[in-house]
Design a protein around this motif. Structure first.
Motif, PDB file in Angstrom:
ATOM      1  N   GLY A  33       2.267 -68.315 -27.815  1.00 33.17           N
ATOM      2  CA  GLY A  33       2.842 -69.291 -28.737  1.00 33.17           C
ATOM      3  C   GLY A  33       1.914 -69.604 -29.896  1.00 33.17           C
ATOM      4  N   GLU A  34       0.634 -69.752 -29.595  1.00 29.22           N
ATOM      5  CA  GLU A  34      -0.340 -70.025 -30.655  1.00 29.22           C
ATOM      6  C   GLU A  34      -0.443 -68.848 -31.613  1.00 29.22           C
ATOM      7  OE1 GLU A  34      -3.701 -71.210 -28.151  1.00 29.22           O
ATOM      8  OE2 GLU A  34      -3.478 -73.238 -28.959  1.00 29.22           O
ATOM      9  N   GLN A  35      -0.455 -67.646 -31.073  1.00 35.79           N
ATOM     10  CA  GLN A  35      -0.536 -66.456 -31.923  1.00 35.79           C
ATOM     11  C   GLN A  35       0.693 -66.349 -32.826  1.00 35.79           C
ATOM     12  OE1 GLN A  35      -1.234 -62.777 -29.851  1.00 35.79           O
ATOM     13  NE2 GLN A  35      -1.085 -61.555 -31.696  1.00 35.79           N
ATOM     14  N   ALA A  36       1.872 -66.587 -32.273  1.00 36.28           N
ATOM     15  CA  ALA A  36       3.102 -66.509 -33.069  1.00 36.28           C
ATOM     16  C   ALA A  36       3.152 -67.608 -34.130  1.00 36.28           C
ATOM     17  CB  ALA A  36       4.325 -66.597 -32.163  1.00 36.28           C
ATOM     18  N   ALA A  37       2.513 -68.733 -33.852  1.00 34.93           N
ATOM     19  CA  ALA A  37       2.504 -69.848 -34.811  1.00 34.93           C
ATOM     20  C   ALA A  37       1.433 -69.678 -35.881  1.00 34.93           C
ATOM     21  CB  ALA A  37       2.308 -71.176 -34.078  1.00 34.93           C
ATOM     22  N   ALA A  38       0.528 -68.752 -35.688  1.00 36.62           N
ATOM     23  CA  ALA A  38      -0.551 -68.567 -36.662  1.00 36.62           C
ATOM     24  C   ALA A  38      -0.027 -68.137 -38.028  1.00 36.62           C
ATOM     25  CB  ALA A  38      -1.564 -67.543 -36.142  1.00 36.62           C
ATOM     26  N   GLY A  39       1.130 -67.504 -38.050  1.00 34.79           N
ATOM     27  CA  GLY A  39       1.657 -67.007 -39.318  1.00 34.79           C
ATOM     28  C   GLY A  39       2.862 -67.766 -39.834  1.00 34.79           C
ATOM     29  N   LEU A  40       2.954 -69.063 -39.534  1.00 35.91           N
ATOM     30  CA  LEU A  40       4.107 -69.833 -40.002  1.00 35.91           C
ATOM     31  C   LEU A  40       4.211 -69.810 -41.520  1.00 35.91           C
ATOM     32  CD1 LEU A  40       3.953 -73.020 -37.712  1.00 35.91           C
ATOM     33  CD2 LEU A  40       5.421 -71.010 -37.458  1.00 35.91           C
ATOM     34  N   THR A  41       5.425 -69.661 -42.006  1.00 38.76           N
ATOM     35  CA  THR A  41       5.682 -69.672 -43.445  1.00 38.76           C
ATOM     36  C   THR A  41       6.068 -71.084 -43.887  1.00 38.76           C
ATOM     37  OG1 THR A  41       8.041 -69.236 -43.186  1.00 38.76           O
ATOM     38  CG2 THR A  41       6.567 -67.302 -43.293  1.00 38.76           C
ATOM     39  N   ASP A  42       6.129 -71.284 -45.187  1.00 41.12           N
ATOM     40  CA  ASP A  42       6.580 -72.579 -45.706  1.00 41.12           C
ATOM     41  C   ASP A  42       8.031 -72.844 -45.311  1.00 41.12           C
ATOM     42  OD1 ASP A  42       4.084 -73.010 -46.811  1.00 41.12           O
ATOM     43  OD2 ASP A  42       4.692 -72.502 -48.857  1.00 41.12           O
ATOM     44  N   ALA A  43       8.864 -71.811 -45.310  1.00 40.90           N
ATOM     45  CA  ALA A  43      10.265 -71.978 -44.906  1.00 40.90           C
ATOM     46  C   ALA A  43      10.346 -72.391 -43.433  1.00 40.90           C
ATOM     47  CB  ALA A  43      11.052 -70.692 -45.146  1.00 40.90           C
ATOM     48  N   GLU A  44       9.482 -71.821 -42.596  1.00 34.80           N
ATOM     49  CA  GLU A  44       9.469 -72.193 -41.182  1.00 34.80           C
ATOM     50  C   GLU A  44       8.956 -73.619 -40.986  1.00 34.80           C
ATOM     51  OE1 GLU A  44       9.035 -67.892 -38.968  1.00 34.80           O
ATOM     52  OE2 GLU A  44       7.217 -68.809 -39.784  1.00 34.80           O
ATOM     53  N   LEU A  45       8.022 -74.031 -41.811  1.00 36.20           N
ATOM     54  CA  LEU A  45       7.566 -75.426 -41.776  1.00 36.20           C
ATOM     55  C   LEU A  45       8.755 -76.341 -42.055  1.00 36.20           C
ATOM     56  CD1 LEU A  45       5.434 -77.698 -41.743  1.00 36.20           C
ATOM     57  CD2 LEU A  45       4.907 -77.087 -44.123  1.00 36.20           C
ATOM     58  N   ASP A  46       9.532 -76.014 -43.075  1.00 29.54           N
ATOM     59  CA  ASP A  46      10.719 -76.812 -43.391  1.00 29.54           C
ATOM     60  C   ASP A  46      11.724 -76.788 -42.236  1.00 29.54           C
ATOM     61  OD1 ASP A  46       9.651 -77.415 -45.880  1.00 29.54           O
ATOM     62  OD2 ASP A  46      10.768 -75.838 -46.923  1.00 29.54           O
TER      63      ASP A  46
END
Length: 161
Positions: free
Chosen positions: A42-55
């Motif tokens: 989960g941490e690895q997959a979250a390392a590359g969050l985009t701005d759209a995913e933040l939204d």
């Protein structure tokens, strides 16, 4: 063994971090031998969050100091995280409410922070510090907070399973 490919596991993952790409990546990477392996994925997959995913994720988080609506795992976890901030404090709570308004006006989203392990005053101090960030720095901090929240929620949701 934790089989994350089931509909129930995907629902739990969605409660940990409501981002479709993240849920699919973590779920499809399973099964996992331990909760620690699942948290690491989960941490690895979250390392590359985009701005759209933040939204995308913001819609799953209430304002600090406010109750989450709904009765699913995400709402239950959010309520527990915020309850951990300790008793209400009139002055601090008023400052948090004002700070939330300023933050939302400045950055266009709710203030995201890992509440677990923090006091109301610590959250307020972080809110005031982060209001000084530029847009890029603040987006990076918000994504890091989502990563931390997701890790804690995965542990809570899958250890009790």
């Amino acid at each position: 063994m934790i089989d994350t490919r089931t509909p129930e596991a995907r629902e739990r993952l969605s409660a940990a971090l409501g981002i479709a790409r993240w849920v699919a990546e973590v779920a499809d990477g399973g099964p996992y031998a331990t909760v620690d392996e699942l948290v690491a994925a989960g941490e690895q997959a979250a390392a590359g969050l985009t701005d759209a995913e933040l939204d995308e994720a913001v819609g799953h988080h209430p304002r600090i100091g406010e109750r989450s609506e709904g009765d699913g795992d995400g709402s239950r976890l959010s309520a527990g995280e915020q309850a951990g901030l300790g008793p209400r404090e009139e002055g601090v709570d008023a400052a948090l409410a004002r700070g939330n308004e300023v933050y939302e006006g400045r950055f266009g989203r709710v203030f995201l922070i890992r509440a677990a392990g923090r006091s109301r005053q610590e959250v307020l101090d972080e809110l005031q510090r982060r209001l000084k960030n530029d847009d890029e720095a603040e987006a990076a901090e918000a994504k890091e907070q989502l990563r931390q929240i997701a890790a804690l929620r995965i542990a809570a949701l899958f250890e009790e399973a």
